[in-house]
Scaffold this motif. Structure first.
Motif, PDB file in Angstrom:
ATOM      1  N   VAL A   1      13.911   4.463   6.314  1.00 33.02           N
ATOM      2  CA  VAL A   1      14.168   5.105   7.596  1.00 33.02           C
ATOM      3  C   VAL A   1      14.519   6.574   7.407  1.00 33.02           C
ATOM      4  O   VAL A   1      14.144   7.432   8.208  1.00 33.02           O
ATOM      5  N   LEU A   2      15.230   6.888   6.329  1.00 33.21           N
ATOM      6  CA  LEU A   2      15.683   8.252   6.100  1.00 33.21           C
ATOM      7  C   LEU A   2      14.518   9.237   6.030  1.00 33.21           C
ATOM      8  O   LEU A   2      14.580  10.351   6.535  1.00 33.21           O
ATOM      9  N   ASN A   3      13.410   8.801   5.390  1.00 34.13           N
ATOM     10  CA  ASN A   3      12.248   9.682   5.254  1.00 34.13           C
ATOM     11  C   ASN A   3      11.211   9.464   6.344  1.00 34.13           C
ATOM     12  O   ASN A   3      10.137  10.052   6.307  1.00 34.13           O
ATOM     13  N   GLY A   4      11.522   8.597   7.292  1.00 37.20           N
ATOM     14  CA  GLY A   4      10.628   8.404   8.421  1.00 37.20           C
ATOM     15  C   GLY A   4       9.548   7.366   8.181  1.00 37.20           C
ATOM     16  O   GLY A   4       9.146   7.117   7.053  1.00 37.20           O
ATOM     17  N   VAL A   5       9.121   6.738   9.257  1.00 32.54           N
ATOM     18  CA  VAL A   5       8.044   5.745   9.211  1.00 32.54           C
ATOM     19  C   VAL A   5       6.987   6.188  10.215  1.00 32.54           C
ATOM     20  O   VAL A   5       7.302   6.446  11.377  1.00 32.54           O
ATOM     21  N   SER A   6       5.750   6.268   9.772  1.00 33.96           N
ATOM     22  CA  SER A   6       4.696   6.803  10.632  1.00 33.96           C
ATOM     23  C   SER A   6       4.360   5.844  11.766  1.00 33.96           C
ATOM     24  O   SER A   6       4.593   4.636  11.683  1.00 33.96           O
ATOM     25  N   GLU A   7       3.794   6.396  12.813  1.00 35.60           N
ATOM     26  CA  GLU A   7       3.373   5.594  13.958  1.00 35.60           C
ATOM     27  C   GLU A   7       2.295   4.591  13.552  1.00 35.60           C
ATOM     28  O   GLU A   7       2.235   3.490  14.083  1.00 35.60           O
ATOM     29  N   GLU A   8       1.428   4.999  12.605  1.00 33.84           N
ATOM     30  CA  GLU A   8       0.351   4.116  12.167  1.00 33.84           C
ATOM     31  C   GLU A   8       0.904   2.868  11.477  1.00 33.84           C
ATOM     32  O   GLU A   8       0.436   1.750  11.706  1.00 33.84           O
ATOM     33  N   ILE A   9       1.914   3.061  10.640  1.00 37.67           N
ATOM     34  CA  ILE A   9       2.526   1.928   9.943  1.00 37.67           C
ATOM     35  C   ILE A   9       3.237   1.019  10.941  1.00 37.67           C
ATOM     36  O   ILE A   9       3.107  -0.207  10.893  1.00 37.67           O
ATOM     37  N   LEU A  10       3.968   1.617  11.856  1.00 37.54           N
ATOM     38  CA  LEU A  10       4.666   0.820  12.871  1.00 37.54           C
ATOM     39  C   LEU A  10       3.677   0.042  13.730  1.00 37.54           C
ATOM     40  O   LEU A  10       3.943  -1.103  14.118  1.00 37.54           O
ATOM     41  N   ALA A  11       2.527   0.644  14.017  1.00 44.65           N
ATOM     42  CA  ALA A  11       1.514  -0.055  14.815  1.00 44.65           C
ATOM     43  C   ALA A  11       1.018  -1.295  14.082  1.00 44.65           C
ATOM     44  O   ALA A  11       0.792  -2.342  14.708  1.00 44.65           O
ATOM     45  N   GLN A  12       0.859  -1.202  12.754  1.00 42.55           N
ATOM     46  CA  GLN A  12       0.405  -2.365  11.991  1.00 42.55           C
ATOM     47  C   GLN A  12       1.475  -3.451  11.940  1.00 42.55           C
ATOM     48  O   GLN A  12       1.167  -4.633  12.024  1.00 42.55           O
ATOM     49  N   VAL A  13       2.732  -3.038  11.796  1.00 41.18           N
ATOM     50  CA  VAL A  13       3.831  -4.013  11.815  1.00 41.18           C
ATOM     51  C   VAL A  13       3.884  -4.715  13.171  1.00 41.18           C
ATOM     52  O   VAL A  13       4.043  -5.939  13.260  1.00 41.18           O
ATOM     53  N   LYS A  14       3.723  -3.936  14.221  1.00 38.63           N
ATOM     54  CA  LYS A  14       3.746  -4.501  15.573  1.00 38.63           C
ATOM     55  C   LYS A  14       2.585  -5.460  15.787  1.00 38.63           C
ATOM     56  O   LYS A  14       2.741  -6.525  16.405  1.00 38.63           O
ATOM     57  N   ASP A  15       1.417  -5.107  15.271  1.00 39.62           N
ATOM     58  CA  ASP A  15       0.251  -5.983  15.398  1.00 39.62           C
ATOM     59  C   ASP A  15       0.517  -7.341  14.751  1.00 39.62           C
ATOM     60  O   ASP A  15       0.128  -8.383  15.290  1.00 39.62           O
ATOM     61  N   VAL A  16       1.159  -7.325  13.575  1.00 38.66           N
ATOM     62  CA  VAL A  16       1.501  -8.579  12.896  1.00 38.66           C
ATOM     63  C   VAL A  16       2.368  -9.436  13.800  1.00 38.66           C
ATOM     64  O   VAL A  16       2.128 -10.641  13.969  1.00 38.66           O
ATOM     65  N   ALA A  17       3.386  -8.820  14.390  1.00 40.47           N
ATOM     66  CA  ALA A  17       4.306  -9.565  15.258  1.00 40.47           C
ATOM     67  C   ALA A  17       3.618 -10.080  16.507  1.00 40.47           C
ATOM     68  O   ALA A  17       3.876 -11.209  16.950  1.00 40.47           O
ATOM     69  N   LEU A  18       2.737  -9.282  17.095  1.00 41.87           N
ATOM     70  CA  LEU A  18       2.062  -9.703  18.320  1.00 41.87           C
ATOM     71  C   LEU A  18       1.116 -10.870  18.068  1.00 41.87           C
ATOM     72  O   LEU A  18       1.035 -11.806  18.875  1.00 41.87           O
ATOM     73  N   VAL A  19       0.410 -10.829  16.932  1.00 43.57           N
ATOM     74  CA  VAL A  19      -0.552 -11.892  16.629  1.00 43.57           C
ATOM     75  C   VAL A  19       0.157 -13.185  16.249  1.00 43.57           C
ATOM     76  O   VAL A  19      -0.249 -14.270  16.661  1.00 43.57           O
TER      77      VAL A  19
END
Length: 273
Positions: free
Chosen positions: A155-173
């Motif tokens: 978190v300190l160095n930031g997480v890109s929107e692209e990575i978060l989108a993939q994590v979210k996709d996993v959760a949604l599916v």
């Protein structure tokens, strides 16, 4: 149609990974690319077989792979493509990735050993070299839709929107809950340490609409902290981002993702930066 790539050498380890790839393909309506890179054993080389005999062996392997792809298509109700190559597996995977641009590569992960911690193996090499997400599956873990996902991130160095989108996709599916793991620092401590508030907000914005929460654990070792949290949470999937150097750097510069992958009891989904 989006694709998923699975590499097999017909061992139990690889075939279990193929079953995972087929299961993920069915969940996401992906086309499954089934890859086998044919190699000639030392015994065959020593026998000095004719070029014709070698070509016959390669053709037999291609037919075997195509037959397996058809069986998977029938069993899982998915579209499959068989790709039989005669090269080196790393090169073969790169070639197929360039051609199909798969959403992820699924490979088996050998059990932990000192050799793997120091040198890695084919799977950890692919994680390191390619810019494609890799799902590394331990031999004993049979396919099951993940319901508890541990996301260890910097978190300190930031997480890109692209990575978060993939994590979210996993959760949604999968309809899984996501635990965002912070090692040794709470959200408040991260803010005091100078973490960009926008980076913290980006996680909340990126994961909005799914079931997620933050968890802080105190540990002298990042690896031990993650491993212990896997047990406490009962996680059935770990997500890591291998090239967040500020988070994963170590005194001997060994990849935390590689070490985790070679000793996990659950699949590891590695998302490249």
């Amino acid at each position: 149609m989006k694709t998923i790539l699975a590499a097999t050498n017909y061992t139990d380890l690889a075939e279990n990974a193929v079953a995972w790839a087929a299961g993920v393909a069915r969940l996401n309506n992906y086309k499954l690319i089934l890859l086998n890179d044919f190699t000639i054993s030392v015994h065959v080389e020593n026998a000095r077989l004719s070029a014709t005999h070698v070509e016959e062996m390669i053709e037999a392997n291609r037919l075997l792979l195509e037959s397996k792809a058809l069986l998977l298509a029938d069993e899982y109700g998915i579209e499959t493509v068989a790709r039989a190559t005669f090269s080196f597996i790393d090169n073969a995977i790169k070639e197929v990735v360039n051609e199909y641009q798969p959403e992820m590569i699924v490979m088996g992960m050998e059990e932990k050993s000192l050799e793997q911690e120091l040198l890695g193996n084919t799977t950890t090499s692919i994680i390191k070299k390619l810019r494609t997400p890799v799902l590394a599956v331990p031999a004993h873990v049979k396919f099951n839709v993940p319901k508890k996902v541990l996301f260890a991130c910097d978190v300190l160095n930031g997480v890109s929107e692209e990575i978060l989108a993939q994590v979210k996709d996993v959760a949604l599916v999968t309809k899984a809950e996501i635990e965002v793991l912070l090692i040794n620092q709470t959200v408040e401590e991260l803010q005091e340490a100078g973490a960009d508030a926008a980076a913290l907000n980006r996680i909340d914005d990126g994961l909005e609409g799914i079931d997620y929460y933050y968890k802080n654990v105190k540990s002298d070792s990042i690896i031990d902290g993650i491993a212990n949290e896997i047990k406490k949470m009962g996680a059935d999937l770990l997500i890591m981002v291998p090239e967040q150097h500020g988070f994963w750097g170590s005194m001997v510069h060994r990849s935390k993702t590689r070490i985790m992958a070679s000793g996990l009891s659950i699949p590891l989904f590695s998302i490249p930066v």
